[in-house]
Design a protein around this motif. Structure first.
Motif: not given
Length: 497
Positions: A159-163, A179-181, A218-220, A241-244
């Motif tokens: 998740g690539s929102g503000p959090a 790495t951000v998914f 890294t953004f995916v 792993v961080i769930l956001a």
């Protein structure tokens, strides 16, 4: 901080908005900001109050008072006043990863708690924040600063929102490889597709993405973790792993006729609008066009207002916004004293524009939808609404809203947009990682913690606390990053405030 007598010498000034009739012609930001000299005078208004409620971020009567990020507001207000812009940027960045976002979309909890606002007008701290970060980009202070040493640890952020972005920014700065998914085609989450372009131009999100990429993140994109990519793969390939993923289950309106054609969730409406704007400047027609349509919006919050502004820009024939709650007072009630968040009526940009175009406020208070009406082909034609009133239950003593018999009203409607908020996390992500949910369908953790029942899985943002503000999401991301760092390294030097 600031000039001791500044709040008496200078009046509050903020950026000047384009007139509604002009700004509805485009989807760009529409404020003309103050000059550097004018902004420095606004910094001078910070009044050495001694107890800066603006940066407290505490809960009073169930509402946040002051900045949840505990921004060092008096310090950078003073630095703005004295013209030390680079130092002001350094102070601002100590607590806030993304002032370029909050300086545009935050409701300014700091200003609501400003001591100067007790008997006058609050210091223009949000405007000062905007000026500090934009000056930093212009002068090169905000250029990429990659970490000098890497730890060898790998963290996945879903998740690539503000959090998610805040967590990634913090952990990357610590030296972990992040790495951000993101399941959408662009990063940013609600920053990209939940907030319209006229409130936050997407070039601002893309600008920050480029900085973070240059720093090593890294953004995916286009990857739906839990579906396209298995949770087991992330847990195998990454140390943590961080769930956001946000609170992405929209509340529905269960009323007869709900299956009518022409009813959309606000989040889908806004996303399609922004994506079409970015992809083709609306040439692809892949958006919900409100031109010459009667639009009814269910929900009175920020999202509902964004739907109003978007519908007006596309040339809607009429716009009505339905709110269940009564109209708030125009000034603070005695039961709502400073420094509580002021529960007062706010006419936002979209409503201002509707008033300018249609000649009246679009909001109907204390009402709810009773039925969606449709024609033989199943197309929406109108909505039946009913007025509500507060009543006390004789047995429990609790107040609840009841329908007022005979108060039904028919509103013409070609399009209905449901902006009634969000319920919590999407189940498939939680199930994929085997985490537990609480009674509100948010991911469950111990109080004040971010680690889930799975040792290597953490959670942050709306997925953890429920639907909230961008500033709260940033704080959650920062605190979750610290928890992850401690679990990886045994200690953490990451600041959360």
């Amino acid at each position: 901080m600031g000039k001791p007598t500044g709040f008496m010498e200078f009046e509050r000034e903020v950026s000047r908005a384009e007139e509604p009739g002009e700004r509805i012609r485009h989807f760009g930001e529409f404020h003309e900001h103050l000059s550097r000299e004018e902004q420095q005078r606004q910094g001078a208004r910070c009044m050495e109050c001694g107890v800066p409620f603006c940066q407290s971020g505490m809960m009073i009567s169930g509402m946040a008072s002051g900045c949840p990020l505990h921004n060092l507001i008096p310090e950078w207000n003073d630095l703005v006043y004295t013209g030390n812009w680079e130092q002001a940027y350094g102070r601002l960045k100590k607590t806030n990863n993304f002032p370029e976002f909050t300086g545009r979309v935050c409701p300014a909890l700091c200003e609501a708690a400003c001591t100067c606002g007790l008997n006058g007008q609050a210091v223009a701290s949000k405007e000062n924040e905007y000026a500090v970060i934009e000056n930093a980009y212009e002068q090169g202070y905000a250029q990429p600063k990659p970490p000098r040493v890497r730890t060898g640890k790998r963290v996945a952020v879903v998740g690539s929102g503000p959090a998610g972005l805040a967590a990634a920014d913090q952990l990357n700065g610590r030296g972990h490889s992040v790495t951000v998914f993101e399941r959408s085609d662009r990063i940013g989450g609600l920053l990209m597709y939940g907030i319209p372009n006229m409130k936050l131009e997407k070039r601002i999100v893309e600008r920050k993405q480029k900085v973070m990429e240059a720093e090593g993140v890294t953004f995916v994109t286009g990857v739906d973790v839990g579906k396209g990519v298995k949770a087991e793969q992330l847990l195998r390939d990454f140390d943590r792993v961080i769930l956001a993923c946000g609170a992405s289950e929209p509340r529905d309106i269960k009323a007869p006729g709900r299956d009518a054609k022409g009813i959309y969730f606000a989040v889908d409406f806004l996303k399609a609008n922004t994506k079409s704007l970015l992809d083709s400047d609306f040439e692809d027609q892949k958006y919900v066009d409100t031109k010459d349509k009667n639009v009814v919006i269910i929900g009175g919050g920020d999202t509902g207002n964004d739907c109003v502004g978007t519908s007006v820009r596309h040339g809607a024939k009429s716009v009505v916004q339905i709110e269940m709650m009564p109209k708030a007072p125009d000034t603070r009630a005695e039961s709502n004293p400073w420094p509580e968040w002021p529960r007062v009526c706010k006419t936002d940009y979209g409503q201002e524009e509707a008033i300018a175009v249609y000649g009246h406020d679009p909001r109907i208070y204390e009402s709810t939808v009773k039925e969606f009406l449709k024609d033989k082909e199943g197309n929406l034609t109108a909505v039946k609404v009913v007025k509500l009133a507060w009543e006390k239950d004789a047995e429990s003593g609790r107040m609840s809203m009841k329908e007022i018999p005979g108060s039904e009203q028919i509103l013409a409607a070609d399009i209905v947009l449901i902006a009634a908020g969000f319920l919590g996390a999407e189940l498939y992500v939680a199930e994929a990682f085997g985490v537990e949910l609480d009674g509100r369908t948010n991911v469950k953790t111990d109080a004040g913690k971010y680690q889930t029942v799975k040792e290597d899985v953490f959670v942050a943002g709306d997925m953890h606390r429920g639907q909230s503000l961008v500033v709260w999401a940033i704080r959650e991301g920062r605190e979750a990053a610290r928890a992850v760092d401690e679990s990886l390294m045994g200690y953490s030097g990451l600041a959360v405030q």
